[in-house]
Motif scaffolding. Sequence first.
Motif, PDB file in Angstrom:
ATOM      1  N   PHE A 205       0.855  -1.179   0.000  1.00  0.00           N
ATOM      2  CA  PHE A 205       0.000   0.000   0.000  1.00  0.00           C
ATOM      3  C   PHE A 205       0.896   1.236   0.000  1.00  0.00           C
ATOM      4  CE2 PHE A 205      -3.911  -2.073   2.253  1.00  0.00           C
ATOM      5  CZ  PHE A 205      -3.978  -3.011   1.234  1.00  0.00           C
ATOM      6  N   LEU A 206       1.224   1.721  -1.176  1.00  0.00           N
ATOM      7  CA  LEU A 206       2.100   2.878  -1.293  1.00  0.00           C
ATOM      8  C   LEU A 206       1.338   4.175  -1.034  1.00  0.00           C
ATOM      9  CD1 LEU A 206       4.204   2.063  -4.494  1.00  0.00           C
ATOM     10  CD2 LEU A 206       4.884   1.825  -2.100  1.00  0.00           C
ATOM     11  N   GLY A 207       2.017   5.106  -0.355  1.00  0.00           N
ATOM     12  CA  GLY A 207       1.431   6.424  -0.125  1.00  0.00           C
ATOM     13  C   GLY A 207       0.968   6.666   1.286  1.00  0.00           C
ATOM     14  N   LEU A 208       1.164   5.701   2.175  1.00  0.00           N
ATOM     15  CA  LEU A 208       0.772   5.847   3.576  1.00  0.00           C
ATOM     16  C   LEU A 208       1.994   6.144   4.443  1.00  0.00           C
ATOM     17  CD1 LEU A 208      -1.628   2.774   3.858  1.00  0.00           C
ATOM     18  CD2 LEU A 208      -2.318   5.178   3.790  1.00  0.00           C
ATOM     19  N   ASN A 209       1.755   6.689   5.612  1.00  0.00           N
ATOM     20  CA  ASN A 209       2.833   6.964   6.568  1.00  0.00           C
ATOM     21  C   ASN A 209       3.172   5.710   7.370  1.00  0.00           C
ATOM     22  OD1 ASN A 209       3.500   9.916   6.403  1.00  0.00           O
ATOM     23  ND2 ASN A 209       1.279  10.070   6.708  1.00  0.00           N
ATOM     24  N   GLY A 210       3.565   4.687   6.672  1.00  0.00           N
ATOM     25  CA  GLY A 210       3.921   3.411   7.277  1.00  0.00           C
ATOM     26  C   GLY A 210       3.921   2.336   6.216  1.00  0.00           C
ATOM     27  N   VAL A 211       4.734   1.305   6.409  1.00  0.00           N
ATOM     28  CA  VAL A 211       4.815   0.199   5.453  1.00  0.00           C
ATOM     29  C   VAL A 211       3.686  -0.780   5.720  1.00  0.00           C
ATOM     30  CG1 VAL A 211       6.190  -1.786   4.697  1.00  0.00           C
ATOM     31  CG2 VAL A 211       7.309   0.408   5.155  1.00  0.00           C
ATOM     32  N   VAL A 212       2.835  -0.995   4.706  1.00  0.00           N
ATOM     33  CA  VAL A 212       1.717  -1.934   4.809  1.00  0.00           C
ATOM     34  C   VAL A 212       1.799  -2.885   3.625  1.00  0.00           C
ATOM     35  CG1 VAL A 212      -0.784  -2.230   4.935  1.00  0.00           C
ATOM     36  CG2 VAL A 212       0.281  -0.186   5.931  1.00  0.00           C
ATOM     37  N   VAL A 213       1.870  -4.190   3.897  1.00  0.00           N
ATOM     38  CA  VAL A 213       1.966  -5.200   2.841  1.00  0.00           C
ATOM     39  C   VAL A 213       0.799  -6.172   2.981  1.00  0.00           C
ATOM     40  CG1 VAL A 213       3.327  -7.093   1.865  1.00  0.00           C
ATOM     41  CG2 VAL A 213       4.476  -5.022   2.692  1.00  0.00           C
ATOM     42  N   LYS A 214       0.096  -6.381   1.860  1.00  0.00           N
ATOM     43  CA  LYS A 214      -1.023  -7.312   1.819  1.00  0.00           C
ATOM     44  C   LYS A 214      -0.581  -8.611   1.169  1.00  0.00           C
ATOM     45  CE  LYS A 214      -5.279  -8.977   1.575  1.00  0.00           C
ATOM     46  NZ  LYS A 214      -4.930 -10.301   1.007  1.00  0.00           N
ATOM     47  N   SER A 215      -0.666  -9.705   1.905  1.00  0.00           N
ATOM     48  CA  SER A 215      -0.372 -11.026   1.362  1.00  0.00           C
ATOM     49  C   SER A 215      -1.641 -11.625   0.768  1.00  0.00           C
ATOM     50  CB  SER A 215       0.155 -11.941   2.466  1.00  0.00           C
ATOM     51  OG  SER A 215       0.181 -13.292   2.053  1.00  0.00           O
ATOM     52  N   HIS A 216      -1.489 -12.465  -0.247  1.00  0.00           N
ATOM     53  CA  HIS A 216      -2.634 -13.235  -0.735  1.00  0.00           C
ATOM     54  C   HIS A 216      -3.207 -14.047   0.425  1.00  0.00           C
ATOM     55  CE1 HIS A 216      -2.686 -12.443  -4.973  1.00  0.00           C
ATOM     56  NE2 HIS A 216      -1.422 -12.798  -5.137  1.00  0.00           N
ATOM     57  N   GLY A 217      -4.526 -14.080   0.505  1.00  0.00           N
ATOM     58  CA  GLY A 217      -5.155 -14.858   1.568  1.00  0.00           C
ATOM     59  C   GLY A 217      -4.866 -16.340   1.457  1.00  0.00           C
ATOM     60  N   SER A 218      -4.634 -16.824   0.230  1.00  0.00           N
ATOM     61  CA  SER A 218      -4.379 -18.252   0.005  1.00  0.00           C
ATOM     62  C   SER A 218      -2.897 -18.601   0.009  1.00  0.00           C
ATOM     63  CB  SER A 218      -4.989 -18.674  -1.331  1.00  0.00           C
ATOM     64  OG  SER A 218      -4.403 -17.947  -2.399  1.00  0.00           O
ATOM     65  N   ALA A 219      -2.036 -17.652   0.355  1.00  0.00           N
ATOM     66  CA  ALA A 219      -0.585 -17.874   0.293  1.00  0.00           C
ATOM     67  C   ALA A 219      -0.159 -19.017   1.208  1.00  0.00           C
ATOM     68  CB  ALA A 219       0.159 -16.602   0.670  1.00  0.00           C
TER      69      ALA A 219
END
Length: 348
Positions: A290-304
């Motif tokens: 999620f680029l553009g936020l004041n913090g690093v946020v990474v979304k993993s695939h739910g089925s990973a």
Amino acid sequence: MDTSTVISLDAMGGDHAPRVVVEALRPVRLQYPGIRFILFGDRDRIVRHLDSEMKDYVEVRHTDEVVASDEKPSQALRRGKNTSMRLAIDAVKAGEAQGVVSGGNTGALMAMSLFSLRPVAGIDRPAIAGFMPTMRGESVMLDLGANSECDDTNLVQFALMGADFCRAVLGRQTPSVGLLNIGEEDVKGNETVRAAAEKLRSLQGDAFRYHGFVEGNDITRGTVDVIVTDGFSGNVALKSHEGAARMVAYTLRQAMTATWAGKIGAWIARGAFKRLRDRLDPNGYNGGVFLGLNGVVVKSHGSANTTGFASALRLAADMVQDGMIDRITKDFQDKGFDARQLKGAESA
């Protein structure tokens, strides 16, 4: 990596949580010896997967509440203050962690992250960026689903953030940027993409090189380093790409096992097939940022699986190590890439 690096995790997000979340910590810890993790979720379910060595770098914080996979973002935001997802995000806001990873509900994760972390000054909307395997290696693509409708300023901001991300993670110092369109000619596409193209032409320089319009088949060719589009088209392209990879793997497996000759050939070429499978496996490219936020946020695939979730963790760790948030903030402040400047870029 700095020993102060901490990643918070929504340990209950995803189809195979919390098992794959915990199992993914070991290989990431080996690669980044100083990294630590805070896991939010059901303590009893989490600790059964922990081993004795993990106590030195894993902290578990209990909560019974979880965001459902089908929960509406607005509902999750209203009632989800004590969910594993929200607590993991708030740990970044409080400065206890520098990044958060979740395999849970994408819409809820975006809504909660936007509410808690806020956009970087000068950015109207965050975007989801991810990697696409290509004939030349990898390309960055955004937006992959956060914003189904965008204006030209949004697309230009996505391009600037995508270029920063590409430099940080792929090491391409002056990445080429292309706008996804229905044709390469300047007259193709709607007014939004044509206006964005004019602005990008006027803004290009050391930070990025504007290539022009690219088409769907340019994604896998690796024509450009950064592919920019709205979230609707980006998500369709991503899912189509993943589906095509699975179809190729399935069709090849069926063809090579249909006859004895095929089976013998498959056994002889098993090393090549393994490399092909690894190349096409979505788990190897797991992790939407999620680029553009004041913090690093990474979304993993739910089925990973474990490998896939570890990829998402490594991506978060790399972004923290590179100072990705500071990089984007500096560009949008020091270089004047704010919404007002971008709206007038075509007349520059």
